[in-house]
Design a protein around this motif. Sequence first.
Motif, PDB file in Angstrom:
ATOM      1  N   GLY A  34     -54.002  31.955  12.975  1.00 56.96           N
ATOM      2  CA  GLY A  34     -53.451  31.193  11.865  1.00 56.96           C
ATOM      3  C   GLY A  34     -53.757  29.721  12.095  1.00 56.96           C
ATOM      4  N   ILE A  35     -53.950  28.971  11.007  1.00 57.54           N
ATOM      5  CA  ILE A  35     -54.336  27.562  11.127  1.00 57.54           C
ATOM      6  C   ILE A  35     -53.377  26.711  10.304  1.00 57.54           C
ATOM      7  CG2 ILE A  35     -56.167  25.872  10.788  1.00 57.54           C
ATOM      8  CD1 ILE A  35     -58.175  28.168  10.903  1.00 57.54           C
TER       9      ILE A  35
ATOM     10  N   ILE B 215     -53.627  28.715  15.952  1.00 57.27           N
ATOM     11  CA  ILE B 215     -52.662  29.550  16.666  1.00 57.27           C
ATOM     12  C   ILE B 215     -53.232  30.956  16.811  1.00 57.27           C
ATOM     13  CG2 ILE B 215     -50.309  30.462  16.660  1.00 57.27           C
ATOM     14  CD1 ILE B 215     -49.607  28.093  14.766  1.00 57.27           C
ATOM     15  N   ARG B 216     -53.289  31.425  18.035  1.00 58.29           N
ATOM     16  CA  ARG B 216     -53.741  32.789  18.330  1.00 58.29           C
ATOM     17  C   ARG B 216     -52.523  33.619  18.725  1.00 58.29           C
ATOM     18  NH1 ARG B 216     -56.915  31.417  21.794  1.00 58.29           N
ATOM     19  NH2 ARG B 216     -55.805  31.883  23.731  1.00 58.29           N
ATOM     20  N   TYR B 217     -52.369  34.786  18.089  1.00 61.21           N
ATOM     21  CA  TYR B 217     -51.211  35.622  18.374  1.00 61.21           C
ATOM     22  C   TYR B 217     -51.596  37.092  18.298  1.00 61.21           C
ATOM     23  CZ  TYR B 217     -50.981  36.056  13.259  1.00 61.21           C
ATOM     24  OH  TYR B 217     -51.279  36.293  11.943  1.00 61.21           O
TER      25      TYR B 217
ATOM     26  N   GLY C 289     -52.095  30.342  23.589  1.00 55.25           N
ATOM     27  CA  GLY C 289     -52.611  30.669  22.263  1.00 55.25           C
ATOM     28  C   GLY C 289     -52.587  29.531  21.267  1.00 55.25           C
ATOM     29  N   LEU C 290     -52.627  28.275  21.732  1.00 59.66           N
ATOM     30  CA  LEU C 290     -52.575  27.135  20.817  1.00 59.66           C
ATOM     31  C   LEU C 290     -53.657  26.130  21.184  1.00 59.66           C
ATOM     32  CD1 LEU C 290     -51.163  25.581  18.518  1.00 59.66           C
ATOM     33  CD2 LEU C 290     -49.664  24.565  20.245  1.00 59.66           C
ATOM     34  N   ASP C 291     -54.488  25.781  20.197  1.00 56.92           N
ATOM     35  CA  ASP C 291     -55.515  24.750  20.363  1.00 56.92           C
ATOM     36  C   ASP C 291     -55.342  23.726  19.251  1.00 56.92           C
ATOM     37  OD1 ASP C 291     -57.280  25.831  22.601  1.00 56.92           O
ATOM     38  OD2 ASP C 291     -57.287  27.527  21.217  1.00 56.92           O
TER      39      ASP C 291
END
Length: 259
Positions: free
Chosen positions: A82-83, A97-99, A114-116
């Motif tokens: 998700g962005i 966000i990576r989940y 999971g956050l860049d």
Amino acid sequence: MRRSHARNRVESKSKSTTNPQKMDPIKLQIRSNSRSTALFSRNSRQTKPIPSFIAVSIAISLALFAFIYIVFFSSKGSVKYGIIIDGGSTGTRIHVIRYRVDGGKNPVFDFKEGLDSLRVNPGLSAYAEDLAGAGYSLKELLEFARRKVPKKQWGETEIRLMATAGMRLLDDEVQERILEQCRKVLRVSGFKFRDDWASVITGNTMCMVLSLDSMIVLGSDEGVYAWVVANYVLGTLGGNPLHTTGIIELGGASAQVCF
């Protein structure tokens, strides 16, 4: 008389040599069939059936592959992205966000791994006199997101832009013009986007959550989002409301208190 007989013998002899006796077609057919039958029987003797242990090995390999996939991949759930683009007063930040989605289709976040994020300056509100520059300022952020999200998942990854206090200080008409320039860029970004996903979120200076029934009675979207994230990380979200943690968020042009 003798000469004529001799000549007849020579002619008959020459005829016999020039017109050889034709072979019976039935005999030819029998011969050809016998050869093909012999060839077929020879090849059939050379062909060997596949050993049974090879088939067993293939079956075991497939079963082992299925077991590894179920244990090490399916149990972890599918990975999604998700962005969020945070249009702050002093800069614009993008958060990728990576989940994971577990078996019950519930998202599981890991804010450490999971956050860049990436930030560019200035904020969107600085482009009130340069509307095209507002959309152009998002391009570096979108390139960053494309490097973080696998290309095959771009079309299913939602991207949202939420502008905060800096944009709230502008007139509504100017806000909408800046947002429209941003929407033009987001529509062709490759990610999943709708026009109403680019907006200016409301922002009162105070946000209060009743402890007894967890109902928001007076609020700021900006403060609520910060409160939800803080309590999710602390593990107090969804439990006893009396055990939740209040937050004070200090932004570039606003402050939120939520408890």
